[in-house]
Motif scaffolding. Structure first.
Motif, PDB file in Angstrom:
ATOM      1  N   ALA B 236       0.959  -1.192   0.038  1.00  0.00           N
ATOM      2  CA  ALA B 236       0.030  -0.045  -0.037  1.00  0.00           C
ATOM      3  C   ALA B 236       0.951   1.297  -0.062  1.00  0.00           C
ATOM      4  CB  ALA B 236      -0.674   0.098   1.209  1.00  0.00           C
ATOM      5  N   LEU B 237       1.888   1.386   0.811  1.00  0.00           N
ATOM      6  CA  LEU B 237       2.734   2.472   1.014  1.00  0.00           C
ATOM      7  C   LEU B 237       3.387   2.483  -0.544  1.00  0.00           C
ATOM      8  CD1 LEU B 237       2.800   2.097   4.107  1.00  0.00           C
ATOM      9  CD2 LEU B 237       5.203   2.414   4.042  1.00  0.00           C
ATOM     10  N   THR B 238       3.678   1.409  -1.288  1.00  0.00           N
ATOM     11  CA  THR B 238       4.406   1.820  -2.661  1.00  0.00           C
ATOM     12  C   THR B 238       3.467   2.218  -3.703  1.00  0.00           C
ATOM     13  OG1 THR B 238       5.811  -0.498  -2.094  1.00  0.00           O
ATOM     14  CG2 THR B 238       5.685   0.337  -4.377  1.00  0.00           C
ATOM     15  N   ALA B 239       2.139   1.729  -3.284  1.00  0.00           N
ATOM     16  CA  ALA B 239       1.028   2.332  -4.348  1.00  0.00           C
ATOM     17  C   ALA B 239       0.905   3.910  -4.164  1.00  0.00           C
ATOM     18  CB  ALA B 239      -0.318   1.608  -4.070  1.00  0.00           C
ATOM     19  N   VAL B 240       0.825   4.181  -3.112  1.00  0.00           N
ATOM     20  CA  VAL B 240       0.604   5.644  -2.453  1.00  0.00           C
ATOM     21  C   VAL B 240       1.938   6.550  -3.068  1.00  0.00           C
ATOM     22  CG1 VAL B 240       0.048   7.351  -0.941  1.00  0.00           C
ATOM     23  CG2 VAL B 240      -0.960   5.248  -0.930  1.00  0.00           C
ATOM     24  N   SER B 241       2.981   6.024  -2.933  1.00  0.00           N
ATOM     25  CA  SER B 241       4.357   6.543  -3.446  1.00  0.00           C
ATOM     26  C   SER B 241       4.263   6.721  -4.879  1.00  0.00           C
ATOM     27  CB  SER B 241       5.572   5.585  -3.266  1.00  0.00           C
ATOM     28  OG  SER B 241       5.704   5.495  -1.909  1.00  0.00           O
ATOM     29  N   LEU B 242       3.963   5.740  -5.795  1.00  0.00           N
ATOM     30  CA  LEU B 242       3.610   5.733  -7.155  1.00  0.00           C
ATOM     31  C   LEU B 242       2.645   6.851  -7.497  1.00  0.00           C
ATOM     32  CD1 LEU B 242       3.698   2.180  -8.092  1.00  0.00           C
ATOM     33  CD2 LEU B 242       5.541   3.680  -8.565  1.00  0.00           C
ATOM     34  N   GLU B 243       1.597   6.794  -6.631  1.00  0.00           N
ATOM     35  CA  GLU B 243       0.488   7.769  -6.908  1.00  0.00           C
ATOM     36  C   GLU B 243       0.925   9.156  -7.053  1.00  0.00           C
ATOM     37  OE1 GLU B 243      -2.417   6.415  -8.100  1.00  0.00           O
ATOM     38  OE2 GLU B 243      -3.033   8.756  -8.591  1.00  0.00           O
TER      39      GLU B 243
END
Lengths: 227, 303
Positions: B236-243
């Motif tokens: 989830a952290l990676t997804a938000v970093s990408l976003e």
């Protein structure tokens, strides 16, 4: 079952004692409901775990959950972990039986609860269908379909013309909305069971009013579980 | 009031017709469904949020040891590691918190199924870690924090409406995978993302969980479930970093949910929680099943 909006609290809930929503919380709910459906003193209790539950009930604490439910402890109450001790202190005796053969028509997570005293006896089959949701699928040989989410009336009656109409008339007169009904019987003209799910609480006087009608043997009111 | 929505698109048009922002709509909808006031709904949310906090504090304060021996207090180890590769406090806390809540569940503690018991650490772990590590001046108040839980739950509703949240039906993609998407949406909301970006972050996280098998050792909610809570928190952290970096999902959220459903339907039964496949039938997995098989000789037959 009545069609229902998915609530935020269906996703962010239920509040429960781990480890499994289906094998712990769901079983506690079924047992809790069983005790609501059989609101009498219990001399003998037997809980039979079928299918997946037979193999894993100790690891999931399904046995503790069932005993807790039978003692009226809700699935979210931490006393669930101590239900064996509470049962011992209060003299509540029970038997836990794993049944490794799963009958074909049974759900993969099935529990059968038998409760009895000198005068009465109930055999109830429940299925824990996931996420803490449950279905009561059989009561004393009547095939039913009760989620316990909504409040419900279980009306045991002689199978004759007009019972459903009278019951719904009484509820309508008291401004209680019916969310769903289902009618079950073994043989024509024999004992029948009417299950009425309702949107608002049903008071004692209404239950007594229904119970006083000639074709009706007994009425049990079960408050809804949804939290 | 319109209470049904099946897709992000549905939801956007409901918000438009009700003229409410996402968080405000979700509270008003809940109040409407339950026949309660908005204040009562918010109070219940706060009560549940505090229960998640109590669970995570419990999991970090003492090693959690399960009946089966499969859960051995790893959250305590992870919260104060002797060696670490990523030392950012938000990251280290997110994985430790998620693990802590999942361990408390595995050991019969009080938790909130979110969306299931086996995946209950992912959303609270990430959201509490984010809140706990904000620098002074950037604190998150109760209202914003509550909204993040609402937004996460809303993603759960969307998956429940069009697919499933049960491992027995859709595999672990529907449990931990769904929770990862929910956590990504909640975090995106805390980061101030707009409506579209919130669901895009959820799509990014969910895409990376598609196909996850549900193959629990001995049928218990422990291996691989407990540690997977930490992994999905990182997801989830990676997804938000990408976003936040402007890297968006090619496939929109609603289509990812469609894919999740199709993949779940085509998963063989032995990868859908019946403990007859995958990790459950490895030699080590089978040895645990033998070890805890019920009833054991010393099992008491009641009191």
């Amino acid at each position: 079952m009545a069609e229902k909006n998915v609530s935020i609290f269906d996703i962010f809930g239920p509040i429960m004692i781990g480890p499994s929503s289906s094998h712990t919380a769901g079983i506690a709910r079924i047992a809790y409901l069983a005790r609501k459906i059989f609101p009498y003193p219990v001399d003998r209790a037997r809980v039979s775990f079928y299918g997946s539950l037979a193999w894993t009930y100790r690891g999931h604490g399904s046995d503790k959950a069932a005993v807790a439910g039978l003692l009226g402890i809700m699935p979210e109450d931490e006393r669930l972990n101590h239900s064996f001790e509470i049962a011992a202190e209060s003299g509540f005796t029970y038997e836990i039986v794993p049944v490794y053969e799963l009958p074909e028509r049974y759900h993969v997570n099935t529990v059968i609860i038998e409760l009895e005293n000198a005068e009465r006896r109930i055999v109830l089959r429940g299925a824990s269908i996931g996420g803490g949701s449950i279905l009561i699928q059989e009561i004393n040989g009547f095939e039913v379909d009760l989620s316990g989410e909504l409040s419900a009336l279980l009306v045991s009656h002689h199978d004759e013309v007009g019972v459903i109409a009278i019951v719904s008339h009484i509820l309508a007169a008291n401004r209680i909305n019916i969310a769903g009904t289902s009618s079950h019987r073994k043989e024509k003209g024999d004992e029948a069971l009417l299950v009425v799910e309702v949107d608002s609480p049903v008071g004692k006087s209404i239950v007594q009013q229904i119970e006083s009608l000639p074709p009706i043997y007994s009425v049990v009111y079960i408050p809804g579980l949804s939290n | 009031m319109k209470t049904r929505f099946h897709t992000v698109q549905d939801l956007a048009s409901v918000l438009e017709s009700e003229n409410l922002p996402l968080g405000g709509y979700l509270v008003a909808r809940e109040a409407f469904i339950q026949g309660k006031t908005a204040d009562e709904v918010n109070a219940e949310l706060d009560r549940r949020i505090q229960i998640t906090r109590a669970a995570l504090d419990r999991g970090l304060s003492a090693p959690q040891l399960s009946f089966s021996g499969l859960t051995r207090g790893n959250a305590v180890r992870l919260a104060a590691p002797e060696k670490a590769i990523v030392t950012d406090p938000f990251y280290t806390r997110a994985i430790a918190y998620a693990l802590a809540v999942a361990e408390v569940n595995a050991c019969g503690g009080r938790v909130i199924s979110f969306p299931t018991a086996g995946s209950c650490g992912i959303v609270p772990g990430t959201l509490w870690a984010f809140r706990d590590t904000r620098p002074s001046g950037e604190e998150i108040d109760d209202a914003r924090f509550r909204e993040a839980f609402l937004v996460a739950s809303c993603v759960g509703i969307l998956i429940a409406e069009r697919a499933t949240l049960a491992g027995a039906e859709g595999g672990c993609q529907a449990e931990c995978g769904a929770a990862g998407a929910m956590a990504a949406a909640g975090l995106a909301s805390l980061c101030g993302c707009a409506f579209g970006a919130i669901f895009d972050a959820a799509a990014l996280s969910l895409k990376n969980s598609l196909g996850l098998a549900c193959d629990p050792v001995a049928g218990l909610v422990e291996v691989p479930c407990v540690k997977r809570n930490a992994f999905l928190a990182a997801n989830a952290l990676t997804a938000v970093s990408l976003e936040l970096a402007g890297v968006t999902s090619v496939i929109p959220f609603d289509e990812v949910v469609t894919a999740l459903k199709a993949i779940g339907d085509s998963l063989p039964a032995n990868l859908r929680e019946n403990a007859q496949g995958g990790l459950a039938v490895t030699p080590t997995g089978l040895s645990y099943r033998e070890k805890i098989r019920d009833p054991r000789p010393e099992a008491p037959a009641g009191v």
